[in-house]
Scaffold this motif. Structure first.
Motif, short mmCIF file in Angstrom:
data_model
loop_
_atom_site.label_atom_id
_atom_site.label_comp_id
_atom_site.label_asym_id
_atom_site.label_seq_id
_atom_site.Cartn_x
_atom_site.Cartn_y
_atom_site.Cartn_z
N THR A 104 11.25 -0.72 3.45
CA THR A 104 12.24 0.14 2.81
C THR A 104 11.62 1.44 2.28
OG1 THR A 104 12.01 -1.05 0.71
CG2 THR A 104 13.77 -1.78 2.19
N ALA A 105 10.35 1.66 2.57
CA ALA A 105 9.65 2.85 2.08
C ALA A 105 10.01 4.07 2.93
CB ALA A 105 8.14 2.61 2.14
N ASP A 106 9.79 5.25 2.34
CA ASP A 106 9.89 6.46 3.16
C ASP A 106 8.61 6.58 3.99
OD1 ASP A 106 7.82 7.92 1.74
OD2 ASP A 106 9.28 8.47 0.22
N ARG A 107 8.58 7.53 4.87
CA ARG A 107 7.48 7.63 5.84
C ARG A 107 6.11 7.77 5.17
NH1 ARG A 107 6.66 12.17 10.47
NH2 ARG A 107 5.52 10.88 11.97
N ASP A 108 6.00 8.67 4.20
CA ASP A 108 4.71 8.88 3.54
C ASP A 108 4.25 7.64 2.78
OD1 ASP A 108 4.53 11.44 4.59
OD2 ASP A 108 5.38 12.38 2.80
N ALA A 109 5.16 7.02 2.07
CA ALA A 109 4.81 5.80 1.33
C ALA A 109 4.44 4.68 2.30
CB ALA A 109 5.97 5.37 0.44
N ALA A 110 5.14 4.61 3.44
CA ALA A 110 4.83 3.59 4.44
C ALA A 110 3.41 3.76 4.97
CB ALA A 110 5.84 3.63 5.58
N VAL A 111 2.98 5.00 5.16
CA VAL A 111 1.62 5.26 5.62
C VAL A 111 0.61 4.68 4.62
CG1 VAL A 111 -0.10 7.07 6.01
CG2 VAL A 111 2.19 7.28 7.00
N GLU A 112 0.83 4.97 3.36
CA GLU A 112 -0.08 4.45 2.32
C GLU A 112 -0.11 2.92 2.32
OE1 GLU A 112 -2.14 6.26 0.38
OE2 GLU A 112 -1.44 8.03 1.47
N LEU A 113 1.05 2.31 2.44
CA LEU A 113 1.12 0.85 2.43
C LEU A 113 0.46 0.24 3.67
CD1 LEU A 113 4.78 0.51 1.13
CD2 LEU A 113 2.70 -0.14 -0.11
#
Length: 170
Positions: free
Chosen positions: A60-69
């Motif tokens: 459910t993250a946005d793209r930038d947050a998904a990268v970090e995760l």
């Protein structure tokens, strides 16, 4: 397949919990073709259940947050991508050994699948259910990107509510 498994697993942590028995984990393992180590006990079930919030956050993250995760998940598992071929599957990527704990393999396989989603800028394929009473993950693999609900139950509930609202206006 990994994203479908992750969405189902993430949603299983919502009410009602649909991953509460070893038998349900057995069915999940078989349905999504997982291979490798399998303990088949309550402790493994509890460890799988413990990764659900992280999967939900990732999906459910946005793209930038998904990268970090994704980067954190792969680093934590010391993932090293390699090509493998087994069972009915031709050459494909694995990033952890088959002897690793099932929850680790689930997280890494999900993170590896998310790499393709992020790189192809397809984050719009992931979202949260349009049902106001639900927060389930929606993985939209439809050609026309029209999936709005996480399950048939949520879609039907909204269709019935819309029908009743139209009937009340008449």
């Amino acid at each position: 397949m990994s994203l479908q498994a992750a969405a189902l697993l993430a949603n299983s942590g919502l009410e009602p919990d649909t991953m509460s028995t070893v038998a349900e984990l057995d069915a999940f393992y078989a349905e999504f073709g997982y291979t490798g180590r399998r303990d088949g006990d309550r402790a493994e079930l509890d460890r799988v259940r413990a990764v659900r919030p992280a999967l939900y956050e990732l999906l459910t993250a946005d793209r930038d947050a998904a990268v970090e995760l994704v980067n954190a998940m792969l680093a934590e598992a010391a993932a090293v991508p390699r090509l493998v071929r087994h069972d009915v599957w031709d050459w494909h990527l694995h990033a952890v050994e088959p002897e690793r704990d099932l929850p680790v393999r689930i997280v890494v396989e999900t993170a590896m699948a998310m790499i393709d989603v992020i790189r192809s800028d397809e984050m719009s394929r992931l979202g949260v259910c349009a049902d106001e009473t639900c927060r389930g993950v929606v993985l939209d693999l439809s050609r026309n990107r029209s999936r709005r609900f996480c399950s048939t139950a949520c879609g039907n509930r909204n269709a019935v509510a819309a029908y009743r609202a139209r009937q009340a206006k008449d």
